[in-house]
Enzyme design. Sequence first.
Site, PDB file in Angstrom:
ATOM      1  N   TYR A 221       0.604 -21.579  -7.977  1.00 43.30           N
ATOM      2  CA  TYR A 221       0.076 -21.890  -9.308  1.00 43.30           C
ATOM      3  C   TYR A 221      -0.129 -23.388  -9.542  1.00 43.30           C
ATOM      4  O   TYR A 221       0.270 -24.209  -8.764  1.00 43.30           O
ATOM      5  CB  TYR A 221       0.875 -21.225 -10.412  1.00 43.30           C
ATOM      6  CG  TYR A 221       2.304 -21.584 -10.679  1.00 43.30           C
ATOM      7  CD1 TYR A 221       3.065 -20.716 -11.458  1.00 43.30           C
ATOM      8  CD2 TYR A 221       2.913 -22.740 -10.227  1.00 43.30           C
ATOM      9  CE1 TYR A 221       4.379 -21.006 -11.756  1.00 43.30           C
ATOM     10  CE2 TYR A 221       4.218 -23.031 -10.524  1.00 43.30           C
ATOM     11  CZ  TYR A 221       4.953 -22.168 -11.294  1.00 43.30           C
ATOM     12  OH  TYR A 221       6.256 -22.474 -11.596  1.00 43.30           O
ATOM     13  N   GLU A 222      -0.873 -23.671 -10.638  1.00 44.51           N
ATOM     14  CA  GLU A 222      -1.375 -25.010 -10.964  1.00 44.51           C
ATOM     15  C   GLU A 222      -2.281 -25.553  -9.864  1.00 44.51           C
ATOM     16  O   GLU A 222      -2.293 -26.747  -9.579  1.00 44.51           O
ATOM     17  CB  GLU A 222      -0.222 -25.980 -11.245  1.00 44.51           C
ATOM     18  CG  GLU A 222       0.670 -25.592 -12.402  1.00 44.51           C
ATOM     19  CD  GLU A 222      -0.111 -25.266 -13.663  1.00 44.51           C
ATOM     20  OE1 GLU A 222      -1.217 -25.828 -13.845  1.00 44.51           O
ATOM     21  OE2 GLU A 222       0.360 -24.456 -14.462  1.00 44.51           O
ATOM     22  N   GLY A 223      -3.045 -24.673  -9.257  1.00 42.28           N
ATOM     23  CA  GLY A 223      -3.940 -25.053  -8.170  1.00 42.28           C
ATOM     24  C   GLY A 223      -3.239 -24.865  -6.849  1.00 42.28           C
ATOM     25  O   GLY A 223      -2.224 -25.509  -6.571  1.00 42.28           O
TER      26      GLY A 223
END
Length: 605
Positions: free
Chosen positions: A446-448
Amino acid sequence: MDYVAPVEEMLFAIGEIAGADALADTPGGEHLEPDTRRAVLEAAAAFAAGELAPLNRTGDVEGAVLANGVVRTAPGFAAAYKKFVAEGWNAAPFAEEHGGQGLPYALAVAVQEMWQAANMSFGLCPLLTQGAVELLATHGSAEQKKRYLGKLVSGEWTGTMNLTEPQAGSDVGAVKTRAVRAPTHDGALGRAYRIVGNKIYITYGEHDMADNIVHMVLARLPDAPAGPKGISLFLVPKFLPADGDGGALGPRNDLRCVSLEHKLGINASPTAVMAYGDGGGALGWLIGEENRGLECMFTMMNNARLSVGLQGVAIAERAYRLAAAYAKTRVQSRALSGKAPGPVAIVEHPDVRRMLLDMKSKIEAARALAYSAHLSLDLAAKSPDAAVRAKHQARVDLLTPVVKAWCTDIGVEVASTGVQIHGGMGFVEETGAAQHYRDARILPIYEGTNGIQANDLVFRKIGRDGGAALGDLLAEIGDIEAALARGPGDDLSRLRETLAAARTACAEAGAFLARAAKSEPDRAAAAAVPFLGMLGTLAGGALLAKGALAATRKLAEGPAQAGFANARILVARFFADHRLAQVPAGLVVVRDGAASVLAATAAEF
């Protein structure tokens, strides 16, 4: 096992490695006096151990539940959160002008590590709120700040980030959530819109721990251009503001939690599927300008990326402490030396010691890197010298994808090794080792994803400035090498040689990718992840070497801290011998490894 925060290691990382004294003359620098640092960390450690850690295992088992449209967090979470807010912990890193306590990030980062290590599912809630505060403080209007910022800073209300949609995934420019002008609701908060659409993977999108939830939502206007340049950002509260009073809550907005995801880990963190506009459209207010929402949202995303990297450090720390305690008490097999007549604790076996040192050295390297990035965050915002601000903003930009990706990869690796040290007992849930591994596995996603972070590093952070920020970092590592050459003993000499070889390899790899990013982008992309690993290992190893230098000074002062100082030198030695020594081989991968990757076609799989 109970959680005991490594306060001494944290203080060492803040003071001796990150270099907190650089903030002495900046706003909030008074909080970094040695006595204040210790007092803050000891108080946070007590809260983490007493209030959050006991809920980690029970939260994993009980999870969050959605029933009749209401999300109930795991037993104890709501009460712990109210105490967390009442004691002022949520407000710690925020500006005093907004009701915060003004702690520099260089100190608040260690406090945040404690929340994540004690109970990552709990820590995700203030993590997202922190990002929402930074976004609103940077891009919100005066009235939006007045109505929402104080409650978010205190933690009375929480914040979320709404990017992902089922068809879009990491391609944020493909979002289809719609925003239509609602001029009858224009007012002090700015231009109003009706938001209609669905978002997935919304951490703490619905819960029972706070009175209101402030959603930061990406959506597309009817006449917006296609792709990322047609995305706008909206503030969409769970409860609409009552007329005339920013602190009072009005009616429920037209949004709801449709379901909660059933996940591999972080089970106590409610990951919501959110529906906006079932009844005609949720009211939201534009933040910034139309069609420039991604620029605003990146303030929140970059804040979250640094925090997620710190989560990697935190979960690794928790996994290591559990594994070390088990290794000291689990008796199995005679020592290879044959000196002991019977079976010994497994910590006496060389391979177990190797694994524990691998865990410990990775944690301390990752912590040093994360803390140093947060110090640069402070200097970029607060230094009175414009040149210093610019230098450290470039450093934050360069290190953000490295902290996010490298530190989260370490979180997974260390948690996996923790399971290995436990043997069969690590594969069953009762020991807790499996939970750390399950919880850690989300972090590289997550978050890229970490592949996206590597592309960001190569194409934006290095390609954009031709490697200038990277060159500045490599020059500082060269200064560490020079200091090692002046230091006493063979340990420092060996460190210097290994560090120099790694730095040379990273410099060559960075220069190669800076050229390839422009002329052969596929080749650069195929080598981006290996390069990020090289750079993270180099930077972490250099900071451990800097810590070893500081430790030798402590040894010269007398025997009082000999045990602690020798441990820092040993960790730096091990990391250099086992991790830094591999960096030059990465240069071969970066230069030549893309060929086999690009030769493969879809049919090969």
